[in-house]
Scaffold this motif. Structure first.
Motif, PDB file in Angstrom:
ATOM      1  N   ALA A   1      42.062  37.586  33.597  1.00 19.48           N
ATOM      2  CA  ALA A   1      40.608  37.449  33.730  1.00 19.48           C
ATOM      3  C   ALA A   1      39.916  37.647  32.383  1.00 19.48           C
ATOM      4  O   ALA A   1      38.993  36.900  32.028  1.00 19.48           O
TER       5      ALA A   1
ATOM      6  N   GLU B   1      45.630  42.289  45.817  1.00 22.26           N
ATOM      7  CA  GLU B   1      44.605  42.755  44.888  1.00 22.26           C
ATOM      8  C   GLU B   1      44.463  41.718  43.786  1.00 22.26           C
ATOM      9  O   GLU B   1      45.461  41.237  43.254  1.00 22.26           O
ATOM     10  N   GLU B   2      43.228  41.366  43.479  1.00 23.44           N
ATOM     11  CA  GLU B   2      42.950  40.377  42.452  1.00 23.44           C
ATOM     12  C   GLU B   2      41.752  40.851  41.627  1.00 23.44           C
ATOM     13  O   GLU B   2      41.121  41.858  41.960  1.00 23.44           O
TER      14      GLU B   2
ATOM     15  N   VAL C   1      38.997  43.182  43.425  1.00 26.98           N
ATOM     16  CA  VAL C   1      38.742  42.818  44.823  1.00 26.98           C
ATOM     17  C   VAL C   1      40.046  42.827  45.610  1.00 26.98           C
ATOM     18  O   VAL C   1      41.130  42.708  45.051  1.00 26.98           O
ATOM     19  N   ARG C   2      39.949  42.981  46.913  1.00 28.15           N
ATOM     20  CA  ARG C   2      41.076  42.801  47.842  1.00 28.15           C
ATOM     21  C   ARG C   2      40.839  41.491  48.543  1.00 28.15           C
ATOM     22  O   ARG C   2      39.783  41.270  49.131  1.00 28.15           O
ATOM     23  N   SER C   3      41.800  40.605  48.489  1.00 30.42           N
ATOM     24  CA  SER C   3      41.663  39.284  49.099  1.00 30.42           C
ATOM     25  C   SER C   3      42.580  39.147  50.309  1.00 30.42           C
ATOM     26  O   SER C   3      43.686  39.685  50.314  1.00 30.42           O
TER      27      SER C   3
ATOM     28  N   MET D   1      38.102  39.470  40.420  1.00 32.26           N
ATOM     29  CA  MET D   1      37.090  38.421  40.574  1.00 32.26           C
ATOM     30  C   MET D   1      36.330  38.297  39.261  1.00 32.26           C
ATOM     31  O   MET D   1      35.717  39.263  38.798  1.00 32.26           O
TER      32      MET D   1
ATOM     33  N   HIS E   1      32.524  31.793  40.510  1.00 28.51           N
ATOM     34  CA  HIS E   1      33.429  32.871  40.910  1.00 28.51           C
ATOM     35  C   HIS E   1      34.861  32.357  40.873  1.00 28.51           C
ATOM     36  O   HIS E   1      35.166  31.327  41.459  1.00 28.51           O
TER      37      HIS E   1
ATOM     38  N   THR F   1      39.003  33.851  41.156  1.00 24.82           N
ATOM     39  CA  THR F   1      39.913  34.982  41.319  1.00 24.82           C
ATOM     40  C   THR F   1      41.087  34.819  40.362  1.00 24.82           C
ATOM     41  O   THR F   1      41.607  33.728  40.172  1.00 24.82           O
ATOM     42  N   CYS F   2      41.485  35.941  39.760  1.00 24.31           N
ATOM     43  CA  CYS F   2      42.571  35.968  38.789  1.00 24.31           C
ATOM     44  C   CYS F   2      43.625  36.963  39.254  1.00 24.31           C
ATOM     45  O   CYS F   2      43.306  37.952  39.911  1.00 24.31           O
TER      46      CYS F   2
END
Length: 75
Positions: free
Chosen positions: A29, A64-65, A50-52, A67, A20, A22-23
């Motif tokens: 990505a 916001e990223e 995804v929200r990180s 995955m 996994h 995150t970008c």
């Protein structure tokens, strides 16, 4: 079921796993995913928004990223 039996989940080594990453953007990505597929480093790459929530410079950040999940061999 025997109540004295171990409650540890059974694991079977398969030689495969997920990585996994995150970008910061979908473009980033997709670029990473393309390289992983072209170089046969992953059999499949999935992209998920995804929200990180994370710690940064002593504070809590929300962003916001994308995955990236790469399905690959564990060797």
């Amino acid at each position: 079921m025997d109540p004295t039996a171990s409650r540890q989940p059974a694991t079977v080594p398969t030689g495969y796993g997920d990585v996994h990453v995150t970008c910061g953007s979908e473009r980033e990505a997709e670029s990473i995913g393309d390289v992983l597929i072209r170089k046969s480093l992953a059999a499949c790459v999935q992209l998920h928004p995804v929200r990180s929530v994370f710690s940064w410079d002593g504070g809590v950040e929300h962003d916001e990223e994308i995955m990236l999940v790469a399905k690959t061999r564990s060797d």
